[in-house]
Design an enzyme around this catalytic site. Sequence first.
Site, mmCIF file in Angstrom:
data_model
loop_
_atom_site.group_PDB
_atom_site.id
_atom_site.type_symbol
_atom_site.label_atom_id
_atom_site.label_comp_id
_atom_site.label_asym_id
_atom_site.label_seq_id
_atom_site.Cartn_x
_atom_site.Cartn_y
_atom_site.Cartn_z
ATOM 1 N N GLU A 178 0.832 -1.150 -0.056
ATOM 2 C CA GLU A 178 -0.011 -0.067 -0.083
ATOM 3 C C GLU A 178 0.816 1.377 0.106
ATOM 4 O OE1 GLU A 178 -2.574 0.454 3.212
ATOM 5 O OE2 GLU A 178 -3.617 2.282 2.574
ATOM 6 N N LYS A 220 -2.707 -2.125 -2.950
ATOM 7 C CA LYS A 220 -3.705 -1.173 -2.504
ATOM 8 C C LYS A 220 -3.313 0.266 -2.678
ATOM 9 C CE LYS A 220 -5.985 -0.123 1.943
ATOM 10 N NZ LYS A 220 -6.794 -0.880 3.075
#
Length: 338
Positions: A178, A220
């Site tokens: 992420e 992500k």
Amino acid sequence: MNIDELCQTARAMVQKGKGILAADESTGTIAKRFDSIGVASTADSRRDWREMLFRTEPAMSEYISGVILYDETLRQSTADGTPLVEIIRRAGAIPGIKVDTGAQDMAGFAGEKITAGLDGLRARMKEYHDLGARFAKWRAVITIGDGRPTETCIRSNCHALARYAAICQEASIVPIVEPEVLMDGAHTMERCYAVTEHTLKHLYMELFCHRVVLEGTVLKPNMVLPGKDSHQKASVEEVASATVKCLKATVPVAVPGIAFLSGGQSDVEATAHLNAMNANHDTPWNLTYSYGRALQAAPLKAWAGKAENYDAAQAAFNHRARMNSLATFGKWDKSMEG
Ligand code: 13P
């Protein structure tokens, strides 16, 4: 490392119609969320809130593929002694764990952050696997501002993400990588695009250098949006097409799926943007959600810390999860929000 198992888990996390519930707020962050509804944050209130979410049906069995937990929650049990991990598993969802220890100020780079948590990670990963986690999350934070982000900040954060991902895979745990380019600031959408593109290019170079198997990872990312304080207005389709264009320019097709963070968008905005990407664009990966605030804001407000609001909170969570599930098929419409 079991590569087949890794790839199978990664595919299950991003399967069509399902997405990830990010319930991994640190103790400090959940206290802020509870403050907004006037609830004291204690180990019991955090457990009650999360247990209520994990017991919500049909949301958990039909619309949630996995749940990202915080260390405390992975070890917690319900009042009757059932581990919360077991409640998640019984719903057919996969338990995951946030393993970074937070974004810290980066020495020598005022206003920039570097994510900590690599020290001792290999040993912790083994324990997390024993406790039932099958995927993990590490969040890097990239800030846009005057002279920011610096190349050093992007490189250091991508390097840490790649080292984390390699350690995850060694333990047969799927890494969610992420790299969040923050919405904070008055920057344009074009600037967000450029910084996101730059960051993702570096990220995939570092993952390659660290021999990470992309088929056993999930990305992500943020969506491409104007800054929160920008006067620029972007339509839903402008956000969707800029985001898809940026991902196509940077993310290898070997990645099985992309699960967006909501990052401070309202819950309906986050759904609308995901829906437009799936309705109007062809992509080689499944595009889904890994939302924290955008899944929890409505049920949190409905719950307000009171047991008598349990049903209303579960209804709110069911609704948001269903709306996002429809968005993964491009079948959501504003009129469904009632
Ligand atoms: P938000 O969807 O609230 O941005 O949270 C997702 C997340 O896990 C951030 O790390």
